[in-house]
Every structure is written in C-alpha cells, then in structure tokens.
Design a protein around this motif. Sequence first.
Motif, PDB file in Angstrom:
ATOM      1  N   LEU A 270       0.827  -1.206   0.000  1.00 37.27           N
ATOM      2  CA  LEU A 270       0.000   0.000   0.000  1.00 37.27           C
ATOM      3  C   LEU A 270       0.865   1.261   0.000  1.00 37.27           C
ATOM      4  O   LEU A 270       0.540   2.250  -0.661  1.00 37.27           O
ATOM      5  N   MET A 271       1.957   1.227   0.743  1.00 31.31           N
ATOM      6  CA  MET A 271       2.819   2.410   0.807  1.00 31.31           C
ATOM      7  C   MET A 271       3.783   2.484  -0.373  1.00 31.31           C
ATOM      8  O   MET A 271       4.039   3.564  -0.906  1.00 31.31           O
ATOM      9  N   LEU A 272       4.311   1.352  -0.795  1.00 28.14           N
ATOM     10  CA  LEU A 272       5.291   1.362  -1.881  1.00 28.14           C
ATOM     11  C   LEU A 272       4.672   1.724  -3.224  1.00 28.14           C
ATOM     12  O   LEU A 272       5.305   2.411  -4.029  1.00 28.14           O
ATOM     13  N   ILE A 273       3.447   1.261  -3.488  1.00 32.01           N
ATOM     14  CA  ILE A 273       2.861   1.527  -4.807  1.00 32.01           C
ATOM     15  C   ILE A 273       2.529   3.007  -4.997  1.00 32.01           C
ATOM     16  O   ILE A 273       2.298   3.449  -6.121  1.00 32.01           O
ATOM     17  N   SER A 274       2.528   3.771  -3.912  1.00 30.78           N
ATOM     18  CA  SER A 274       2.200   5.195  -4.020  1.00 30.78           C
ATOM     19  C   SER A 274       3.439   6.070  -4.199  1.00 30.78           C
ATOM     20  O   SER A 274       3.328   7.288  -4.321  1.00 30.78           O
TER      21      SER A 274
ATOM     22  N   LEU B  42       9.411   6.145  -7.650  1.00 32.20           N
ATOM     23  CA  LEU B  42      10.739   5.555  -7.455  1.00 32.20           C
ATOM     24  C   LEU B  42      11.679   5.800  -8.633  1.00 32.20           C
ATOM     25  O   LEU B  42      12.740   5.192  -8.710  1.00 32.20           O
ATOM     26  N   SER B  43      11.305   6.724  -9.516  1.00 34.87           N
ATOM     27  CA  SER B  43      12.147   6.972 -10.683  1.00 34.87           C
ATOM     28  C   SER B  43      13.480   7.623 -10.302  1.00 34.87           C
ATOM     29  O   SER B  43      14.427   7.600 -11.082  1.00 34.87           O
ATOM     30  N   HIS B  44      13.555   8.182  -9.093  1.00 31.26           N
ATOM     31  CA  HIS B  44      14.792   8.802  -8.622  1.00 31.26           C
ATOM     32  C   HIS B  44      15.439   7.937  -7.538  1.00 31.26           C
ATOM     33  O   HIS B  44      16.011   8.448  -6.586  1.00 31.26           O
ATOM     34  N   TRP B  45      15.363   6.625  -7.702  1.00 30.35           N
ATOM     35  CA  TRP B  45      15.780   5.710  -6.639  1.00 30.35           C
ATOM     36  C   TRP B  45      17.250   5.887  -6.257  1.00 30.35           C
ATOM     37  O   TRP B  45      17.614   5.700  -5.095  1.00 30.35           O
TER      38      TRP B  45
ATOM     39  N   THR C  39       7.878  -6.860  -1.650  1.00 27.20           N
ATOM     40  CA  THR C  39       8.572  -5.595  -1.913  1.00 27.20           C
ATOM     41  C   THR C  39       8.911  -5.457  -3.394  1.00 27.20           C
ATOM     42  O   THR C  39       8.682  -4.401  -3.999  1.00 27.20           O
ATOM     43  N   SER C  40       9.464  -6.506  -3.979  1.00 31.83           N
ATOM     44  CA  SER C  40       9.882  -6.449  -5.388  1.00 31.83           C
ATOM     45  C   SER C  40       8.697  -6.216  -6.319  1.00 31.83           C
ATOM     46  O   SER C  40       8.768  -5.386  -7.239  1.00 31.83           O
ATOM     47  N   ILE C  41       7.610  -6.931  -6.074  1.00 28.34           N
ATOM     48  CA  ILE C  41       6.423  -6.780  -6.926  1.00 28.34           C
ATOM     49  C   ILE C  41       5.832  -5.381  -6.758  1.00 28.34           C
ATOM     50  O   ILE C  41       5.441  -4.722  -7.739  1.00 28.34           O
TER      51      ILE C  41
ATOM     52  N   PHE D 227       5.809   1.655 -10.762  1.00 25.39           N
ATOM     53  CA  PHE D 227       6.188   2.334 -11.996  1.00 25.39           C
ATOM     54  C   PHE D 227       5.010   2.447 -12.969  1.00 25.39           C
ATOM     55  O   PHE D 227       5.146   3.041 -14.037  1.00 25.39           O
ATOM     56  N   ILE D 228       3.852   1.891 -12.613  1.00 24.07           N
ATOM     57  CA  ILE D 228       2.649   2.005 -13.444  1.00 24.07           C
ATOM     58  C   ILE D 228       1.892   3.258 -12.994  1.00 24.07           C
ATOM     59  O   ILE D 228       1.353   3.290 -11.873  1.00 24.07           O
ATOM     60  N   PRO D 229       1.827   4.314 -13.803  1.00 24.26           N
ATOM     61  CA  PRO D 229       1.228   5.586 -13.372  1.00 24.26           C
ATOM     62  C   PRO D 229      -0.194   5.460 -12.832  1.00 24.26           C
ATOM     63  O   PRO D 229      -0.550   6.088 -11.838  1.00 24.26           O
TER      64      PRO D 229
END
Length: 380
Positions: free
Chosen positions: A71-75, A78-81, A247-249, A255-257
């Motif tokens: 829930l937190m990661l998908i928001s 991460l393009s500037h990882w 986490t990986s998924i 990255f899906i807008p």
Amino acid sequence: MVAFGITALYVLLPLGIVVFVESSSIIRKVRPVILCYIAGILIGNSSLLPEGSFQVLDVISTVTVALSLPLMLISLDLSHWRELTGRAGLSMVFAFIAIMTSSALCFLLFGPRISESSKIAGLLVGVYTGGTPNMAALQQALQVNTESYLAVHTADILVGGVYLLFLLTVGRRIIRKLLPPYRDTYAEGREIEPLSLKALQAMLTEKAGLSVLASLGTALLIVALGGAFSLLFAGEASTVAAILGITSIAIAVAFIPGIRNLPHSFKIGEYVILVFCAAVGSMADFSRLLTTIPSVLGYVTAALGISIVIHLLMCRIFRVDADTMIITSTSAIYSPPFVSAVAISLNNRNLIFPGITTGIIGYAAGNYLGVILARLLSLL
C-alpha cells in the motif's frame, strides 16, 4: 469469537486514537503512530486481553505488515531511486560495523560470566542487522541451546521496545541535533500529512470507493503473489522470501502511473501501520523480564546501546543526515516492516524505499556476519 473480538479491537483502536488526537490541541502535537504503540503496550501489559491473545496478535501483526508494504510502496515515485538510496547504503554499512564492534566488546566484558557468550554475540549481530528470522536461523547454525536463545530473544524484545519508543518520541529530536539535517535534490512527496479524521472520512465517500477498492485489491494481489513466492522456500527463509517478493512486486507496480496515482493508497497503508503498531506494542510483555537472565539482559542492553553510539559517531564523522541514520538504524535493528512506522514519525516518506532496501540487505547479510563473528570470538 475471541479472535474476532481482539481483531475488531485493534482494527478500531487507531480510529479512536485519531479522534482522540483531534479532540485536544495539546494531544494533537503527538502523532497517532506513537499513541497506538503506547496504547498497545498498556493493553498488552494489563489484564484486559484473554489468555491466548498472543497468537491472535501475532497473526494481526503479520497480516498488517504484509498489507502495509505494498500500500505504501505503490504510491511512491521511485524513478529517482539512486538519489534516495546512496546515503542509506553508507549508513547501513556503518550499522553493520557498529553492531559487530559492540558485540565483540560485550563478549570481552560479559563473556566470562555467560555460557555460550560467543554464540550470543553472533545472535545479536544477526538480529540487529536483519531481524528475528536471522536470529532464529543463527540458533540452528550455531547450535545455541534453547535456554540461551530464549533469554536473548526476551531481552531483545524488552530493550528493542524501549529503543523503538525512543525513536518514535524524543529520539528523532535528539538525533537531529547531533547530525546534519535531511536534504535531497528530490523532495516531491517527502512530507507525510498526519492521518486525520477528515482523511479517513474522505476514503468512505462514494466518490472514493472505487479508488479505495483498487488500492486494496492491488495490495492484496501483491501479497498473494509474494506469499506464493515464499512457498518455494522452507522454514525461516520463507519469511524473508515473502518480504522480498512483496517488496519487489510492489516496486515494479509503482512504476505504473495509473496505480501509483491512486489517491488513497498511502493513507490506507498508514492506517494499517497504526493497527500494526498497536498489535506489536501489546506483544511486548514486560513481565518476561523476571524470567530473563540478568547478565544476558545486560549483555543485550550494552551491545545495542554501544552499537547505536558507534553508528551515530560514524554518521557524524561522514556527514550522514539524521533522518537517514534513524531509518537505517530502524531497518537494521527492527527489519523492514518497522520502516514505514518510523518514516511516518519522521514525516518523511522518501525514506521508506531506501529503508526497506537496506533492511533487505540486512536480511541477506545478517546470517553471514553472525556466523563469522561467533566463529572468530570462539577462538579467543
């Protein structure tokens, strides 16, 4: 019915705390994540919960951890990882060095009075670089007897609980005075607005219904896929595999807008974290202190305390900022599931991704470092 009642209590407890926080201008200055943890400790160490509640709380904490991560990661954008992980990686290396050094020093101090002291040093390196799964794995790898393992585990829960409460309350203010302030060139979405009753009400409107369901559905699907991945592994390795998989998924999905821009994902995850904090707080049974060997408690307290001081000193020397030090200390000592709660208390969502990333590195490195140190100390 008992399990249902306990679950309902912990699911609704954060709502009551959010309402309570907004009822007073003084209380409003305290973040709900802190109050949920304190409320959990008070409930867990009272006589309110029926016998057998620990198993229910363990399930609640496991489920909420699994659900909060996606829930937190998908928001997150991460393009500037690379900008978000550089300093965190350096700070995590410092955390590894700190616990290796402090465990070796405590072996010299406490070793003559404690049996299997070199093995206990290995356990501490494992748990404070990766987490409880590493300590459990190291018990088998180092052949630590059950009595010593339980004593270390109990002391870790007690001492670790105190440090976590410190980080969530006054700790961040103290550390921010000792280390440089957090700065980055990418500040979009950094701050986390405190969870409010207005935000919760907004998620319950008819307009928000579809996006809330989409966020929950995406998170549940990610958890299911991560859980399926963990079935390929046995024993404690499955726990690490589940977190790695989820986490990986979630990172890939972020990255899906269309999914990343769902408006309520982070807030739902924040509420789930409040449930997690309350449940974990209730699992910290301070009565266990009476059954813990005092010398082992001193060993664990000294090892953790000295490692934190060394970590702070190294971060100060190499100009690592305060927020990064705090988040990597959390990911090393408590493992990735606690990163989100501390990031929320820091009001800095940019640190969730690097915190989880370094925590996963800790999972991978913890067993190796623990075995190496235990073997080296056994030669003395």
